[in-house]
Design an enzyme around this catalytic site. Structure first.
Site, PDB file in Angstrom:
ATOM      1  N   LEU A 275       1.477   0.736 -13.031  1.00  0.00           N
ATOM      2  CA  LEU A 275       0.053   0.936 -12.769  1.00  0.00           C
ATOM      3  C   LEU A 275      -0.359   0.617 -11.334  1.00  0.00           C
ATOM      4  CD1 LEU A 275      -1.323  -0.605 -16.087  1.00  0.00           C
ATOM      5  CD2 LEU A 275      -0.965   1.802 -15.541  1.00  0.00           C
ATOM      6  N   SER A 276       0.559   0.090 -10.534  1.00  0.00           N
ATOM      7  CA  SER A 276       0.195  -0.242  -9.145  1.00  0.00           C
ATOM      8  C   SER A 276       1.262   0.296  -8.203  1.00  0.00           C
ATOM      9  CB  SER A 276       0.060  -1.756  -8.969  1.00  0.00           C
ATOM     10  OG  SER A 276       1.336  -2.356  -8.887  1.00  0.00           O
ATOM     11  N   GLY A 277       0.947   0.241  -6.922  1.00  0.00           N
ATOM     12  CA  GLY A 277       1.876   0.737  -5.908  1.00  0.00           C
ATOM     13  C   GLY A 277       2.734  -0.357  -5.298  1.00  0.00           C
TER      14      GLY A 277
END
Length: 194
Positions: free
Chosen positions: A47-49
């Protein structure tokens, strides 16, 4: 003509297998109340980079759960529980021991982050190790599949496509039989005078 028939049969089998696999996966996940699982690997959505560019935001990653959670070394990518609801997938940058208890701890960091994570990871909080298998952007689909609308859509669409394909095949077969019946040359034997 034979190749078309073979391809049609192969497509029917593939669509039926996809429908059964998706349906079974959704039903089993819902019955057990667990994460989507595929042959012993858990599928997680990123869900994140924080792990880019090696793992893109919205990707699905395969995590191998179980085993000795103290076996990991620097460079391994692990998934661990940060709290009751939050899982994080980061790379181990250092393996240390607590000075007081002697307990093994992992210092982790996202590849795209400037600094290591503040809290070291207790091996008891590790849920699995990243296998290197990732499907970019497919996590958006998996998240959608986790919703009620997604469950219905992913069960209904393959089923409807399978039924439509079966109806089209049946229609073609009936049309071919009717054409054969209406063709006067097909029903009369070929007789030639000597």
């Amino acid at each position: 003509m034979r190749i078309r028939k073979w391809l049609g049969n192969a497509l029917t089998i593939l669509m039926a297998a996809a429908f059964i696999t998706v349906a079974a996966s959704v039903v089993m996940s819902k019955m057990s109340g667990s994460e989507p699982n595929f042959y012993g690997y858990q599928l997680k959505t990123v869900l994140s980079g924080s792990m880019e560019p090696s793992i893109l935001t919205g990707s699905i990653v395969a995590i191998k759960p179980g085993g000795d959670m103290t076996r990991f070394t620097a460079g391994d990518v692990i998934t661990f529980r940060a709290d009751e609801k939050k899982l994080i997938t980061h790379r181990i940058v250092e393996v240390t021991r607590n000075e007081l208890s002697g307990q093994l701890l992992y210092r982790t960091k996202g590849d795209n982050n400037d600094a290591a994570d503040l809290e070291p990871v207790d091996p008891a909080n590790v849920t699995g190790v990243y296998t290197g298998f990732t499907v970019p952007y497919a996590g958006y689909v998996l998240n959608f599949a986790g919703t009620k609308l997604g469950n219905v859509t992913l069960l209904i669409i393959p089923g409807v496509l399978l039924i439509l394909y079966a109806l089209a095949s049946l229609w073609k077969a009936i049309s071919a039989l009717e054409d054969k019946k209406s063709d006067p040359n097909a029903s009369q034997p070929d007789t030639k005078a000597p």
